[in-house]
Design an enzyme around this catalytic site. Structure first.
Site, mmCIF file in Angstrom:
data_model
loop_
_atom_site.group_PDB
_atom_site.id
_atom_site.type_symbol
_atom_site.label_atom_id
_atom_site.label_comp_id
_atom_site.label_asym_id
_atom_site.label_seq_id
_atom_site.Cartn_x
_atom_site.Cartn_y
_atom_site.Cartn_z
ATOM 1 N N GLU A 1 0.841 -1.196 0.000
ATOM 2 C CA GLU A 1 0.000 0.000 0.000
ATOM 3 C C GLU A 1 0.883 1.256 0.000
ATOM 4 O O GLU A 1 1.900 1.296 0.692
ATOM 5 C CB GLU A 1 -0.824 -0.072 1.294
ATOM 6 C CG GLU A 1 -1.852 0.957 1.473
ATOM 7 C CD GLU A 1 -2.705 0.661 2.732
ATOM 8 O OE1 GLU A 1 -2.823 -0.510 3.158
ATOM 9 O OE2 GLU A 1 -3.234 1.621 3.278
ATOM 10 N N CYS B 1 -1.335 -0.723 15.248
ATOM 11 C CA CYS B 1 -1.006 -0.642 13.811
ATOM 12 C C CYS B 1 -1.496 -1.862 13.045
ATOM 13 O O CYS B 1 -1.270 -3.005 13.457
ATOM 14 C CB CYS B 1 0.504 -0.496 13.656
ATOM 15 S SG CYS B 1 1.030 -0.412 11.942
ATOM 16 N N CYS C 1 -2.609 3.494 8.084
ATOM 17 C CA CYS C 1 -1.480 2.699 7.597
ATOM 18 C C CYS C 1 -1.790 1.200 7.571
ATOM 19 O O CYS C 1 -2.033 0.601 8.609
ATOM 20 C CB CYS C 1 -0.281 2.923 8.511
ATOM 21 S SG CYS C 1 -0.340 4.477 9.399
ATOM 22 N N CYS D 1 3.550 -3.254 16.830
ATOM 23 C CA CYS D 1 2.902 -2.123 17.524
ATOM 24 C C CYS D 1 1.405 -2.394 17.634
ATOM 25 O O CYS D 1 0.756 -2.783 16.660
ATOM 26 C CB CYS D 1 3.158 -0.810 16.780
ATOM 27 S SG CYS D 1 4.898 -0.373 16.717
ATOM 28 N N CYS E 1 3.842 8.505 0.504
ATOM 29 C CA CYS E 1 4.186 7.675 1.661
ATOM 30 C C CYS E 1 4.349 6.246 1.161
ATOM 31 O O CYS E 1 3.405 5.666 0.619
ATOM 32 C CB CYS E 1 3.063 7.764 2.696
ATOM 33 S SG CYS E 1 3.284 6.648 4.089
ATOM 34 N N CYS F 1 5.048 -6.391 8.632
ATOM 35 C CA CYS F 1 6.018 -5.830 9.577
ATOM 36 C C CYS F 1 6.097 -6.762 10.774
ATOM 37 O O CYS F 1 5.130 -7.434 11.109
ATOM 38 C CB CYS F 1 5.517 -4.454 10.035
ATOM 39 S SG CYS F 1 6.642 -3.596 11.167
HETATM 40 N N1 SAH Z 1 7.878 1.354 11.340
HETATM 41 C C1 SAH Z 1 8.064 2.755 11.217
HETATM 42 C C2 SAH Z 1 7.362 3.384 10.036
HETATM 43 C C3 SAH Z 1 5.964 2.939 9.695
HETATM 44 S S1 SAH Z 1 4.646 3.453 10.739
HETATM 45 C C4 SAH Z 1 7.703 3.460 12.508
HETATM 46 O O1 SAH Z 1 7.288 2.787 13.448
HETATM 47 O O2 SAH Z 1 7.886 4.648 12.612
HETATM 48 C C5 SAH Z 1 4.446 5.177 10.485
HETATM 49 C C6 SAH Z 1 3.830 5.903 11.653
HETATM 50 O O3 SAH Z 1 2.422 5.635 11.760
HETATM 51 C C7 SAH Z 1 4.422 5.486 12.982
HETATM 52 O O4 SAH Z 1 4.594 6.597 13.809
HETATM 53 C C8 SAH Z 1 3.341 4.571 13.531
HETATM 54 O O5 SAH Z 1 3.471 4.392 14.901
HETATM 55 C C9 SAH Z 1 2.098 5.295 13.088
HETATM 56 N N2 SAH Z 1 0.869 4.495 13.086
HETATM 57 C C10 SAH Z 1 0.681 3.218 12.705
HETATM 58 N N3 SAH Z 1 -0.597 2.848 12.851
HETATM 59 C C11 SAH Z 1 -1.247 3.922 13.316
HETATM 60 C C12 SAH Z 1 -2.604 4.165 13.680
HETATM 61 N N4 SAH Z 1 -3.530 3.213 13.587
HETATM 62 N N5 SAH Z 1 -2.911 5.395 14.133
HETATM 63 C C13 SAH Z 1 -1.976 6.360 14.240
HETATM 64 N N6 SAH Z 1 -0.691 6.201 13.913
HETATM 65 C C14 SAH Z 1 -0.325 4.982 13.471
#
Ligand code: SAH
Length: 348
Positions: free
Chosen positions: A93, A120, A334, A117, A106, A113
């Site tokens: 995506e 996410c 994301c 987290c 982006c 991944c």
């Molecule tokens: N792995 C990297 C880059 C990808 S995520 C990182 O962790 O930074 C990009 C950003 O989106 C990160 O700050 C992540 O924590 C945030 N993110 C992912 N899912 C999200 C969600 N559901 N709501 C808000 N931010 C989110």
């Protein structure tokens, strides 16, 4: 014999390889420009090469080109979400956002991944594989071609942890900023990490002028561990020391991303702790109202909590913005578009 991924080669490597085939340096430059500047999708589009040479290239090289599986365009702000098919059938995506200062893409750095987290969607099914430099580049190449406008900014903030695919990331950045390619300024590139300390320290030594974004999301290790398993491996004090080192080496101010989750990290005690944690850092805080995913019960902070949190940081001298929600009508944070596509396919 497996064909060579020509889009992941730099001009020097391509020149050396074509020399072996008896071709002069100017040919390598022409081919490089077809791939990285004119963004052609096949060798047959390289119209100033003879058919014989094109056939020779096809035999030896593979020109990785992503297929657009789906694109959704926001009626509100022109944001476009793309689902791309990779040569091996995986789906990724990417998102195009239109700003006053230019078009920003982006990109994903991995299929899935493994960072886990909690909020996410990209990590729910784990890591499938790393993306090659060509596959990172072609997200931008296909979007620029589809849009018919120049892409000026790139953020590596889609699915995946870029530091977990480090060598391909660095090669991708060099190709993207090459003067014979899209020639995007290093200063217009942001790489976001969940806080892999050795990766941040290594990146500080690369002599690059890109922006580093850290996904902070909590003012202390205890709260951070509830949101991000990687917090069990790296402590905030070490992560922030690495970030400071990045600033010292590059002179680039950092971005700290902080996703506000109702009742988890958004009260004023946490704002206070955050100020104490980062007050000596050269950084800008980007508050992101968490985008709820259906697999978890995290709730977005309300407007009042967001504004109070922001106000507290501002009052204490922290540079802070709240991220504007883009493409609200085309749904999903994301990795959610890919996730819903994959789930749908499983049901079919
Ligand atoms: N792995 C990297 C880059 C990808 S995520 C990182 O962790 O930074 C990009 C950003 O989106 C990160 O700050 C992540 O924590 C945030 N993110 C992912 N899912 C999200 C969600 N559901 N709501 C808000 N931010 C989110």
């Amino acid at each position: 014999m497996e064909r060579i991924d020509i889009k992941s080669l730099n001009l020097e490597e391509l020149t050396a390889q074509l020399k072996e085939l008896g071709l002069p340096a100017f040919r390598a430059k022409q081919i490089y420009q077809w791939v990285h500047e004119k963004l052609v999708a096949s060798f047959d589009d390289m119209t100033n090469l003879s058919k014989g040479l094109r056939d020779q290239l096809k035999e030896r090289y593979e020109l990785i080109t992503l297929q657009i599986v789906d694109v959704r365009i926001s009626q509100i702000d022109g944001t476009r979400k793309y689902l791309f098919g990779l040569p091996d059938g995986h789906i990724i995506e990417s998102v195009l956002m239109k700003y006053k200062h230019g078009n920003s893409v982006c990109i994903s750095s991995q299929v899935g991944c493994r960072m886990g987290c909690r909020f996410c969607a990209s990590t729910l099914d784990g890591l499938e594989r790393n993306l090659r430099p060509s596959e990172m580049l072609d997200q931008i190449y296909r979007i620029q071609t589809d849009l018919g406008e120049r892409v000026s900014n790139v953020v590596v903030m889609g699915s995946g942890e870029p530091m977990d695919n480090y060598d391909n990331l660095i090669r991708f950045i060099h190709l993207l900023t090459d003067e014979h390619g899209l020639n995007i300024s290093q200063r217009n590139i942001t790489v976001s990490t969940c806080g892999i300390v050795p990766g941040i320290l290594k990146l500080a030594e690369e002599d690059l002028q890109i922006t580093l974004a850290l996904s902070l999301h909590a003012p202390n290790d205890e709260v951070r561990k509830t949101l991000m398993p990687v917090a069990n491996k790296y402590k905030l004090v070490d992560i922030l020391a690495a970030c400071h080192q990045y600033f010292v080496k590059t002179g680039r101010r950092l971005t700290f991303e902080y996703s506000l989750v109702s009742g988890v990290n958004d009260n004023l005690d946490e704002a206070r702790a955050l100020v104490n944690l980062i007050k000596d850092q050269q950084a800008h805080v980007n508050l992101i109202p968490v985008n709820p995913i259906k697999e978890r019960d995290y709730v977005q902070s309300n407007q009042k909590a967001i504004q109070e949190f922001k106000g507290y940081l501002e009052k204490h001298g922290i540079n802070v913005t709240v991220r504007r929600e883009m493409g609200r009508d085309i749904g999903g944070a994301c990795g959610q578009l890919r996730k819903s596509y994959m789930d749908q396919k499983k049901e079919d």
